[in-house]
Design a protein around this motif. Structure first.
Motif, PDB file in Angstrom:
ATOM      1  N   ILE A  97       0.825  -1.222   0.000  1.00 17.24           N
ATOM      2  CA  ILE A  97       0.000   0.000   0.000  1.00 17.24           C
ATOM      3  C   ILE A  97       0.859   1.273   0.000  1.00 17.24           C
ATOM      4  N   SER A 100       1.208   2.762  -3.371  1.00 18.39           N
ATOM      5  CA  SER A 100      -0.017   3.142  -4.106  1.00 18.39           C
ATOM      6  C   SER A 100       0.132   4.460  -4.863  1.00 18.39           C
ATOM      7  N   SER A 101       0.724   5.453  -4.204  1.00 15.24           N
ATOM      8  CA  SER A 101       0.810   6.762  -4.871  1.00 15.24           C
ATOM      9  C   SER A 101       1.743   6.686  -6.086  1.00 15.24           C
ATOM     10  N   LEU A 143     -18.560   5.306  -4.343  1.00 18.66           N
ATOM     11  CA  LEU A 143     -17.948   6.601  -4.035  1.00 18.66           C
ATOM     12  C   LEU A 143     -17.805   7.302  -5.372  1.00 18.66           C
ATOM     13  N   ILE A 164     -14.090   3.887   4.642  1.00 16.48           N
ATOM     14  CA  ILE A 164     -13.210   4.515   3.653  1.00 16.48           C
ATOM     15  C   ILE A 164     -12.560   3.413   2.809  1.00 16.48           C
ATOM     16  N   ILE A 165     -11.978   3.818   1.702  1.00 17.84           N
ATOM     17  CA  ILE A 165     -11.133   2.880   0.959  1.00 17.84           C
ATOM     18  C   ILE A 165      -9.746   3.506   0.828  1.00 17.84           C
ATOM     19  N   SER A 166      -8.760   2.668   0.606  1.00 19.77           N
ATOM     20  CA  SER A 166      -7.400   3.192   0.442  1.00 19.77           C
ATOM     21  C   SER A 166      -6.701   2.427  -0.670  1.00 19.77           C
ATOM     22  N   GLY A 167      -5.562   2.927  -1.081  1.00 16.87           N
ATOM     23  CA  GLY A 167      -4.785   2.243  -2.121  1.00 16.87           C
ATOM     24  C   GLY A 167      -5.126   2.749  -3.516  1.00 16.87           C
ATOM     25  N   SER A 169      -7.470   1.976  -5.843  1.00 18.62           N
ATOM     26  CA  SER A 169      -8.857   2.346  -6.166  1.00 18.62           C
ATOM     27  C   SER A 169      -9.176   3.737  -5.628  1.00 18.62           C
ATOM     28  N   ALA A 170      -8.709   4.013  -4.425  1.00 23.07           N
ATOM     29  CA  ALA A 170      -8.934   5.330  -3.836  1.00 23.07           C
ATOM     30  C   ALA A 170      -8.149   6.392  -4.618  1.00 23.07           C
ATOM     31  N   GLY A 171      -6.903   6.063  -4.948  1.00 20.92           N
ATOM     32  CA  GLY A 171      -6.038   7.026  -5.628  1.00 20.92           C
ATOM     33  C   GLY A 171      -6.567   7.456  -6.987  1.00 20.92           C
ATOM     34  N   VAL A 173      -9.725   7.636  -7.965  1.00 17.53           N
ATOM     35  CA  VAL A 173     -10.851   8.565  -7.811  1.00 17.53           C
ATOM     36  C   VAL A 173     -10.360   9.899  -7.231  1.00 17.53           C
ATOM     37  N   CYS A 174      -9.411   9.833  -6.298  1.00 20.78           N
ATOM     38  CA  CYS A 174      -8.846  11.076  -5.720  1.00 20.78           C
ATOM     39  C   CYS A 174      -8.268  11.966  -6.812  1.00 20.78           C
ATOM     40  N   LEU A 175      -7.503  11.351  -7.706  1.00 24.00           N
ATOM     41  CA  LEU A 175      -6.874  12.142  -8.763  1.00 24.00           C
ATOM     42  C   LEU A 175      -7.923  12.786  -9.667  1.00 24.00           C
ATOM     43  N   ALA A 185     -16.055   4.787  -7.814  1.00 28.84           N
ATOM     44  CA  ALA A 185     -15.463   3.567  -7.248  1.00 28.84           C
ATOM     45  C   ALA A 185     -16.584   2.714  -6.675  1.00 28.84           C
TER      46      ALA A 185
ATOM     47  N   ASN B  49      -2.797  16.769  -3.388  1.00 30.50           N
ATOM     48  CA  ASN B  49      -2.536  15.466  -3.987  1.00 30.50           C
ATOM     49  C   ASN B  49      -1.041  15.377  -4.264  1.00 30.50           C
ATOM     50  N   ILE B  51       2.542  12.402  -4.633  1.00 33.77           N
ATOM     51  CA  ILE B  51       3.089  11.041  -4.625  1.00 33.77           C
ATOM     52  C   ILE B  51       3.545  10.667  -3.201  1.00 33.77           C
ATOM     53  N   ILE B  53       1.802  10.899  -0.579  1.00 31.29           N
ATOM     54  CA  ILE B  53       0.658  10.552   0.277  1.00 31.29           C
ATOM     55  C   ILE B  53       0.033   9.238  -0.169  1.00 31.29           C
ATOM     56  N   PRO B  55      -3.058   7.161  -0.871  1.00 36.02           N
ATOM     57  CA  PRO B  55      -4.430   7.612  -1.117  1.00 36.02           C
ATOM     58  C   PRO B  55      -5.466   6.981  -0.188  1.00 36.02           C
ATOM     59  N   ILE B  56      -6.380   7.816   0.246  1.00 32.31           N
ATOM     60  CA  ILE B  56      -7.505   7.431   1.125  1.00 32.31           C
ATOM     61  C   ILE B  56      -8.733   8.143   0.558  1.00 32.31           C
ATOM     62  N   LEU B  57      -9.865   7.480   0.572  1.00 30.19           N
ATOM     63  CA  LEU B  57     -11.073   8.117   0.029  1.00 30.19           C
ATOM     64  C   LEU B  57     -12.309   7.706   0.825  1.00 30.19           C
ATOM     65  N   TYR B  59     -16.449   9.640   2.225  1.00 33.28           N
ATOM     66  CA  TYR B  59     -17.256  10.857   2.224  1.00 33.28           C
ATOM     67  C   TYR B  59     -16.909  11.691   3.453  1.00 33.28           C
ATOM     68  N   MET B  71     -10.379  13.385   1.190  1.00 25.84           N
ATOM     69  CA  MET B  71      -9.166  12.669   0.769  1.00 25.84           C
ATOM     70  C   MET B  71      -8.102  12.690   1.862  1.00 25.84           C
TER      71      MET B  71
END
Lengths: 226, 245
Positions: A97, A100-101, A143, A164-167, A169-171, A173-175, A185, B49, B51, B53, B55-57, B59, B71
């Motif tokens: 993990i 991930s980024s 999400l 929450i989700i991480s990794g 899949s999260a990255g 959608v975040c981007l 997601a 955003n 590299i 960090i 990622p966490i997502l 609501y 995020m």
């Protein structure tokens, strides 16, 4: 069982790096790279990310509709071109993990050059935090970014806080959210994320023209024989 | 490595204090920041955003009735108290941390931020003087809190010959070093604790922070002014299944 006085860190922290030691060796780590240098189109219709062992193993990858175009073997990442939908599919299931980024950075062009981005991930049902009693074998939650409208997948309920989700899949959608682009997601909370055939998940994937491997032989995962 | 900022508000931050939690033992700094954001009804002004960090997502962790995504790294502000909080929901990636923190500090300086307060924690077993308070502080020469803290009689962090080391404290000492390099006033506040239910630690941390920053009303009980965020529901697991009774 631990010995008297022994300090055991909770498992959630074991993935994190050790900040107390001088970690200078990590500076020299090589960055992840694709096996091939290929041109990424500027206008991809859909980019689909499938994360986790269940999704990776249940989908038939050796079919004519899916063409393997690139991979990163160290993290079991494969990129396929799906001819029927003019889309790209990324399948990943075995990565740290902490990377991930970096993986998101590697996939950035696919993520930003696509009109639609969908990521799917499976998680164990016990991790789904809710006060309600779950009788379902599979809970599907969504999400989506602010700009994600009129998707057939929008019918699924939003993932309730504090889940929450991480990794990766999260990255993904975040981007997209960061760039004010649409993305969605889907999180599949399942009781047996690696063994059982999940009809609901299959129905969703069939809409994206995926074919499935036959149900795995459960006896191999049993403790009866090696 | 470049930070990607998404600004939701362009207001002036001149004279504000930036509170930064370091991801550390029991996540005490982050829990304390969650309490601050929720209690002061702070407004999200930016997300970052990078590299660096993980990622966490999810609501919005402070509001049930919203479909705003939340995020890993977000900036919140409270105009009334002149405070901003850089909330982090995952650890930084070690090899990118220095560059990330330098860029964050650069941005804070550009915005006219007055000073930085780092909230963190250290392993309970590292506390050598067991009869003393579990809190420690470290303040640099540019900080205006030095005299105030001396009056409060807090215990100062012991600096050992190899430099500043807060074991289990994450990036706190790294950011402190960068603040010294860039002549930015900085205070570290940390608590010796263990992993577990760290909510009481977060409440105590806010109490200590309030003694210096004077955020909450002194005439009222502090705990009555603190509002737990909705994301703390099921923080330590789901309720037991009804079927077992």
């Amino acid at each position: 069982m631990n010995n008297f006085g022994e300090i055991i860190e909770p498992s959630s922290r074991t993935t994190w790096e050790d900040w107390d030691e001088n970690n200078s060796s990590t500076d020299t780590q090589t960055n992840l790279q694709f096996q091939k240098h290929i041109e990424i189109p500027n206008d991809i219709e859909i980019f689909i990310l499938l994360e986790g062992k269940y999704l990776a193993h249940s989908i038939k990858q050796n079919v004519c509709n899916l063409e393997l175009i690139n991979s990163v073997p160290e993290i079991s990442l494969k990129i396929y071109k799906m001819h029927s939908l003019e889309s790209y599919v990324c399948i990943i299931y075995d990565y740290d993990i902490i990377c991930s980024s970096e993986i998101i950075h590697l996939l950035e062009k696919y993520i930003t050059n696509s009109k639609k981005v969908i990521s799917m991930i499976t998680k164990p049902l016990v991790e789904y935090a809710t006060s309600e009693v779950c009788h379902e074998e599979c809970v599907i939650r969504r999400l989506s970014t602010k700009n994600c409208k009129n998707s057939s997948l929008s019918k699924y309920p939003c993932l309730e806080q504090p889940n929450i989700i991480s990794g990766i899949s999260a990255g993904v959608v975040c981007l997209r959210e960061h760039l004010d682009l649409s993305a969605l997601a889907l999180v599949f909370y399942t009781e047996y994320p690696e063994e059982h055939e999940q009809n609901e998940i299959h129905k969703i994937l069939e809409n994206f023209h995926f074919k499935f491997n036959p149900k795995p032989n459960g006896i191999l995962n049993s403790n009866l024989y090696i | 490595m470049e930070l990607k900022w998404k600004k939701l508000d362009n207001s002036n931050l001149r004279g504000y204090t930036a509170v930064v939690p370091s991801v550390a033992v029991g996540n005490v700094g982050q829990l304390a920041c969650d309490l601050l954001i929720s209690s002061l009804r702070m407004k999200k002004i930016a997300s970052i955003n990078s590299i660096a960090i993980v990622p966490i997502l999810g609501y919005d962790p402070y509001d049930h009735n919203t479909i705003d995504l939340s995020m890993c790294c977000e900036l919140y502000k409270c105009d009334e108290k002149k405070i901003i909080v850089l909330q982090l929901r995952a650890p930084l990636v070690y090899k990118y941390a220095t560059s990330f923190l330098k860029q964050i500090l650069e941005k804070f300086k550009e915005s006219g931020i007055n000073d930085i307060v780092i909230l963190t924690s250290s392993y309970a077993h590292e506390k050598k003087h067991i009869m003393t308070s579990p809190f420690r502080y470290l303040v640099n020469e540019y900080s205006s809190y030095k005299n105030e803290i001396q009056k409060l009689n807090w215990t100062e962090h012991e600096i050992i010959e190899n430099g500043i080391k807060i074991l289990g404290g994450g990036f706190a000492s790294l950011l402190y070093g960068i603040c010294i390099e860039q002549l930015v006033p900085c205070l570290i506040l940390y608590k010796y604790c263990s992993e577990g239910d760290n909510i009481p630690d977060a409440y105590e941390m806010i109490q200590y922070l309030d003694s210096v920053l004077r955020i909450f009303n002194r005439d009222k009980d502090l705990s009555s002014q603190l509002v737990q965020p909705i994301s703390w529901k099921y923080l330590y697991g789901r309720p037991p299944p009804i079927g077992i009774y």
